[in-house]
Scaffold this motif. Structure first.
Motif, PDB file in Angstrom:
ATOM      1  N   PHE A  32       0.821  -1.214   0.000  1.00  0.00           N
ATOM      2  CA  PHE A  32       0.000   0.000   0.000  1.00  0.00           C
ATOM      3  C   PHE A  32       0.857   1.266   0.000  1.00  0.00           C
ATOM      4  O   PHE A  32       0.347   2.361  -0.156  1.00  0.00           O
ATOM      5  CB  PHE A  32      -0.939   0.015   1.216  1.00  0.00           C
ATOM      6  CG  PHE A  32      -2.024  -1.009   1.147  1.00  0.00           C
ATOM      7  CD1 PHE A  32      -3.149  -0.789   0.362  1.00  0.00           C
ATOM      8  CD2 PHE A  32      -1.932  -2.190   1.848  1.00  0.00           C
ATOM      9  CE1 PHE A  32      -4.154  -1.732   0.290  1.00  0.00           C
ATOM     10  CE2 PHE A  32      -2.927  -3.144   1.784  1.00  0.00           C
ATOM     11  CZ  PHE A  32      -4.056  -2.912   0.999  1.00  0.00           C
ATOM     12  N   TYR A  33       2.161   1.133   0.197  1.00  0.00           N
ATOM     13  CA  TYR A  33       3.072   2.273   0.253  1.00  0.00           C
ATOM     14  C   TYR A  33       3.431   2.741  -1.157  1.00  0.00           C
ATOM     15  O   TYR A  33       3.786   1.943  -2.020  1.00  0.00           O
ATOM     16  CB  TYR A  33       4.342   1.885   1.012  1.00  0.00           C
ATOM     17  CG  TYR A  33       5.331   3.009   1.133  1.00  0.00           C
ATOM     18  CD1 TYR A  33       5.107   4.060   2.007  1.00  0.00           C
ATOM     19  CD2 TYR A  33       6.490   3.020   0.370  1.00  0.00           C
ATOM     20  CE1 TYR A  33       6.021   5.094   2.123  1.00  0.00           C
ATOM     21  CE2 TYR A  33       7.407   4.053   0.487  1.00  0.00           C
ATOM     22  CZ  TYR A  33       7.167   5.084   1.360  1.00  0.00           C
ATOM     23  OH  TYR A  33       8.057   6.117   1.466  1.00  0.00           O
ATOM     24  N   VAL A  34       3.345   4.065  -1.368  1.00  0.00           N
ATOM     25  CA  VAL A  34       3.699   4.677  -2.653  1.00  0.00           C
ATOM     26  C   VAL A  34       4.777   5.729  -2.391  1.00  0.00           C
ATOM     27  O   VAL A  34       4.487   6.787  -1.821  1.00  0.00           O
ATOM     28  CB  VAL A  34       2.467   5.356  -3.319  1.00  0.00           C
ATOM     29  CG1 VAL A  34       2.853   6.001  -4.634  1.00  0.00           C
ATOM     30  CG2 VAL A  34       1.320   4.377  -3.485  1.00  0.00           C
ATOM     31  N   PRO A  35       6.039   5.468  -2.766  1.00  0.00           N
ATOM     32  CA  PRO A  35       7.091   6.472  -2.553  1.00  0.00           C
ATOM     33  C   PRO A  35       6.809   7.739  -3.363  1.00  0.00           C
ATOM     34  O   PRO A  35       6.354   7.665  -4.506  1.00  0.00           O
ATOM     35  CB  PRO A  35       8.359   5.789  -3.065  1.00  0.00           C
ATOM     36  CG  PRO A  35       8.035   4.343  -3.166  1.00  0.00           C
ATOM     37  CD  PRO A  35       6.559   4.246  -3.381  1.00  0.00           C
ATOM     38  N   LYS A  36       7.068   8.881  -2.765  1.00  0.00           N
ATOM     39  CA  LYS A  36       6.858  10.149  -3.483  1.00  0.00           C
ATOM     40  C   LYS A  36       7.795  10.270  -4.672  1.00  0.00           C
ATOM     41  O   LYS A  36       7.469  10.952  -5.640  1.00  0.00           O
ATOM     42  CB  LYS A  36       7.043  11.342  -2.539  1.00  0.00           C
ATOM     43  CG  LYS A  36       5.867  11.546  -1.618  1.00  0.00           C
ATOM     44  CD  LYS A  36       6.010  12.825  -0.822  1.00  0.00           C
ATOM     45  CE  LYS A  36       4.788  13.056   0.031  1.00  0.00           C
ATOM     46  NZ  LYS A  36       4.917  14.265   0.862  1.00  0.00           N
ATOM     47  N   THR A  37       8.940   9.611  -4.620  1.00  0.00           N
ATOM     48  CA  THR A  37       9.889   9.695  -5.722  1.00  0.00           C
ATOM     49  C   THR A  37       9.525   8.772  -6.891  1.00  0.00           C
ATOM     50  O   THR A  37      10.120   8.877  -7.958  1.00  0.00           O
ATOM     51  CB  THR A  37      11.311   9.346  -5.245  1.00  0.00           C
ATOM     52  OG1 THR A  37      11.288   8.046  -4.644  1.00  0.00           O
ATOM     53  CG2 THR A  37      11.806  10.375  -4.231  1.00  0.00           C
ATOM     54  N   SER A  38       8.549   7.885  -6.697  1.00  0.00           N
ATOM     55  CA  SER A  38       8.121   7.000  -7.788  1.00  0.00           C
ATOM     56  C   SER A  38       7.292   7.801  -8.786  1.00  0.00           C
ATOM     57  O   SER A  38       6.773   8.881  -8.477  1.00  0.00           O
ATOM     58  CB  SER A  38       7.292   5.838  -7.243  1.00  0.00           C
ATOM     59  OG  SER A  38       6.035   6.301  -6.774  1.00  0.00           O
ATOM     60  N   SER A  39       7.147   7.282  -9.988  1.00  0.00           N
ATOM     61  CA  SER A  39       6.344   7.987 -10.996  1.00  0.00           C
ATOM     62  C   SER A  39       4.898   8.122 -10.524  1.00  0.00           C
ATOM     63  O   SER A  39       4.271   9.159 -10.735  1.00  0.00           O
ATOM     64  CB  SER A  39       6.412   7.268 -12.347  1.00  0.00           C
ATOM     65  OG  SER A  39       6.003   5.926 -12.231  1.00  0.00           O
ATOM     66  N   ARG A  40       4.374   7.110  -9.865  1.00  0.00           N
ATOM     67  CA  ARG A  40       3.002   7.175  -9.343  1.00  0.00           C
ATOM     68  C   ARG A  40       2.875   8.255  -8.265  1.00  0.00           C
ATOM     69  O   ARG A  40       1.911   9.015  -8.241  1.00  0.00           O
ATOM     70  CB  ARG A  40       2.616   5.811  -8.784  1.00  0.00           C
ATOM     71  CG  ARG A  40       1.191   5.698  -8.345  1.00  0.00           C
ATOM     72  CD  ARG A  40       0.863   4.239  -8.007  1.00  0.00           C
ATOM     73  NE  ARG A  40      -0.268   4.160  -7.142  1.00  0.00           N
ATOM     74  CZ  ARG A  40      -0.486   3.182  -6.300  1.00  0.00           C
ATOM     75  NH1 ARG A  40       0.359   2.166  -6.212  1.00  0.00           N
ATOM     76  NH2 ARG A  40      -1.548   3.170  -5.537  1.00  0.00           N
ATOM     77  N   GLY A  41       3.863   8.346  -7.372  1.00  0.00           N
ATOM     78  CA  GLY A  41       3.857   9.360  -6.328  1.00  0.00           C
ATOM     79  C   GLY A  41       3.986  10.767  -6.885  1.00  0.00           C
ATOM     80  O   GLY A  41       3.309  11.691  -6.437  1.00  0.00           O
ATOM     81  N   GLN A  42       4.838  10.939  -7.890  1.00  0.00           N
ATOM     82  CA  GLN A  42       5.006  12.249  -8.511  1.00  0.00           C
ATOM     83  C   GLN A  42       3.750  12.662  -9.263  1.00  0.00           C
ATOM     84  O   GLN A  42       3.377  13.834  -9.275  1.00  0.00           O
ATOM     85  CB  GLN A  42       6.214  12.241  -9.432  1.00  0.00           C
ATOM     86  CG  GLN A  42       7.518  12.135  -8.666  1.00  0.00           C
ATOM     87  CD  GLN A  42       8.727  11.988  -9.567  1.00  0.00           C
ATOM     88  OE1 GLN A  42       8.618  11.800 -10.775  1.00  0.00           O
ATOM     89  NE2 GLN A  42       9.911  12.060  -8.975  1.00  0.00           N
TER      90      GLN A  42
END
Length: 125
Positions: free
Chosen positions: A54-64
Motif C-alpha cells: 500500500f506504500y507509494v514512494p513520493k519519488t516513484s512515478s506514481r507518487g510524482q
C-alpha cells in the motif's frame, strides 16, 4: 489526536475504479511517501510504516503524478494516537525503535509482516 494530510483522487471515485478495487482513492501523506490503505487510521504500522504494497514512494512515478495531477483534492484527517505513537512523534528515537520492534511480526494490511518484507533489521531484535 494528530492531523494528517490526505489526498483524495476524485477521478478514481467518479469513474468507479475505486469501487471496483482497481485503483486507490485515498492517499495518506507520510512525508516521504503515501499510504493508500483505506483504513490507515486502524493500521498498527501507521507510524512505523513497513513499506507494504500500500506504500507509494513520493519519488516513484506514481507518487510524482499524485502531486501534480488534476482531480486530486488535499484534505486533513484527524487520527487518535496510542501512547507509543505519541512518544515516537515527540522525537524519542528509542520510542520509534521500540515501536518498530514491537510491530516486526505484526502483519501489515497486505498480509506479510515487516520482518517478511525485509523492512526490519532482524539482527537487532
Amino acid at each position: 489526536m494528530r492531523t494528517i494530510q490526505v489526498l483524495i483522487d476524485r477521478e478514481s471515485i467518479l469513474t468507479g475504479a475505486a469501487a471496483d478495487g482497481e485503483q486507490p482513492w485515498k492517499y495518506y501523506d507520510l512525508g516521504e511517501g503515501y499510504c493508500s490503505y483505506d483504513f490507515f487510521a486502524k493500521c498498527p504500522h501507521r507510524l512505523a510504516c513497513a513499506r507494504c504494497p500500500f506504500y507509494v514512494p513520493k519519488t516513484s512515478s506514481r507518487g510524482q503524478l499524485l502531486a501534480v495531477r488534476d482531480g486530486i483534492d488535499a484534505m486533513l484527517e484527524q487520527l487518535n494516537l496510542t501512547d507509543d505513537e505519541r512518544e515516537a512523534l515527540e522525537g524519542d528515537p528509542e520510542a520509534v525503535t521500540a515501536l518498530a520492534a514491537r510491530l516486526a511480526d505484526t502483519p501489515t494490511p497486505a498480509g506479510p509482516t515487516p520482518r517478511e518484507l525485509g523492512t526490519t533489521d532482524t539482527s537487532s531484535l
